[in-house]
Design a protein around this motif. Sequence first.
Motif, PDB file in Angstrom:
ATOM      1  N   ALA A  21      51.005  30.842  50.103  1.00  0.00           N
ATOM      2  CA  ALA A  21      49.702  30.182  50.224  1.00  0.00           C
ATOM      3  C   ALA A  21      48.605  31.200  50.519  1.00  0.00           C
ATOM      4  CB  ALA A  21      49.762  29.117  51.314  1.00  0.00           C
ATOM      5  N   ALA A  22      48.893  32.166  51.385  1.00  0.00           N
ATOM      6  CA  ALA A  22      47.897  33.190  51.706  1.00  0.00           C
ATOM      7  C   ALA A  22      47.567  34.029  50.476  1.00  0.00           C
ATOM      8  CB  ALA A  22      48.403  34.079  52.841  1.00  0.00           C
ATOM      9  N   LEU A  23      48.578  34.395  49.696  1.00  0.00           N
ATOM     10  CA  LEU A  23      48.328  35.151  48.469  1.00  0.00           C
ATOM     11  C   LEU A  23      47.524  34.334  47.457  1.00  0.00           C
ATOM     12  CD1 LEU A  23      51.747  36.969  48.009  1.00  0.00           C
ATOM     13  CD2 LEU A  23      49.571  37.968  48.709  1.00  0.00           C
ATOM     14  N   PHE A  28      42.446  33.286  44.733  1.00  0.00           N
ATOM     15  CA  PHE A  28      41.409  32.286  44.511  1.00  0.00           C
ATOM     16  C   PHE A  28      40.045  32.816  44.942  1.00  0.00           C
ATOM     17  CE2 PHE A  28      39.155  28.338  45.726  1.00  0.00           C
ATOM     18  CZ  PHE A  28      39.203  27.684  44.513  1.00  0.00           C
ATOM     19  N   ILE A  29      39.998  33.500  46.068  1.00  0.00           N
ATOM     20  CA  ILE A  29      38.737  34.072  46.565  1.00  0.00           C
ATOM     21  C   ILE A  29      38.236  35.163  45.620  1.00  0.00           C
ATOM     22  CG2 ILE A  29      37.742  35.482  48.418  1.00  0.00           C
ATOM     23  CD1 ILE A  29      39.543  33.864  50.353  1.00  0.00           C
ATOM     24  N   ILE A  30      39.156  35.997  45.163  1.00  0.00           N
ATOM     25  CA  ILE A  30      38.761  37.078  44.248  1.00  0.00           C
ATOM     26  C   ILE A  30      38.230  36.503  42.937  1.00  0.00           C
ATOM     27  CG2 ILE A  30      39.667  38.987  42.873  1.00  0.00           C
ATOM     28  CD1 ILE A  30      41.539  39.604  45.249  1.00  0.00           C
ATOM     29  N   ARG A  31      38.845  35.461  42.445  1.00  0.00           N
ATOM     30  CA  ARG A  31      38.408  34.864  41.165  1.00  0.00           C
ATOM     31  C   ARG A  31      37.059  34.174  41.291  1.00  0.00           C
ATOM     32  NH1 ARG A  31      41.642  35.837  36.549  1.00  0.00           N
ATOM     33  NH2 ARG A  31      43.671  36.375  37.373  1.00  0.00           N
ATOM     34  N   GLN A  40      34.034  39.256  49.966  1.00  0.00           N
ATOM     35  CA  GLN A  40      35.434  39.077  49.556  1.00  0.00           C
ATOM     36  C   GLN A  40      36.382  39.752  50.542  1.00  0.00           C
ATOM     37  OE1 GLN A  40      36.023  40.722  45.691  1.00  0.00           O
ATOM     38  NE2 GLN A  40      35.412  38.863  44.612  1.00  0.00           N
ATOM     39  N   THR A  41      36.082  40.995  50.856  1.00  0.00           N
ATOM     40  CA  THR A  41      36.931  41.765  51.763  1.00  0.00           C
ATOM     41  C   THR A  41      36.987  41.110  53.134  1.00  0.00           C
ATOM     42  OG1 THR A  41      36.299  43.768  50.587  1.00  0.00           O
ATOM     43  CG2 THR A  41      37.322  44.056  52.735  1.00  0.00           C
ATOM     44  N   TRP A  42      35.838  40.646  53.616  1.00  0.00           N
ATOM     45  CA  TRP A  42      35.791  40.001  54.928  1.00  0.00           C
ATOM     46  C   TRP A  42      36.635  38.731  54.946  1.00  0.00           C
ATOM     47  CZ3 TRP A  42      33.911  35.366  56.916  1.00  0.00           C
ATOM     48  CH2 TRP A  42      33.808  35.314  58.317  1.00  0.00           C
TER      49      TRP A  42
END
Length: 109
Positions: A21-23, A28-31, A40-42
């Motif tokens: 789920a974390a991956l 999902f955040i990167i996309r 994104q990094t934060w």
Amino acid sequence: MLTSTKQTYNVRPLLYLELCAALFVEVFIIRLSNDNMEQQTWIINKVRLFFMVSASAQLLYAICTYKDYERMNHQILLTLVNKISTMQKIKECSWDLDTDDHVDDCLNG
């Protein structure tokens, strides 16, 4: 890995599901947010931190609440064997002696 020990074996499937789920959330955040790399990094670091805290808490809980059923069964069997041998000694002594006072002497001697 810590989940290969007896104490933490039961928590392994849940940790694998949470890791997936974390991956998924990271991808999902990167996309979704292509424009702001710092954000994104934060967010990804916060997701990883949450997973680490959650996994650590689950591992600690599993270690603290672990019961070794094999050891407990062994202790119960030893207790039963001792009780049965005591009962057999009492039975043998009662056949040999007619009074209760002599049964205690027979068990102690």
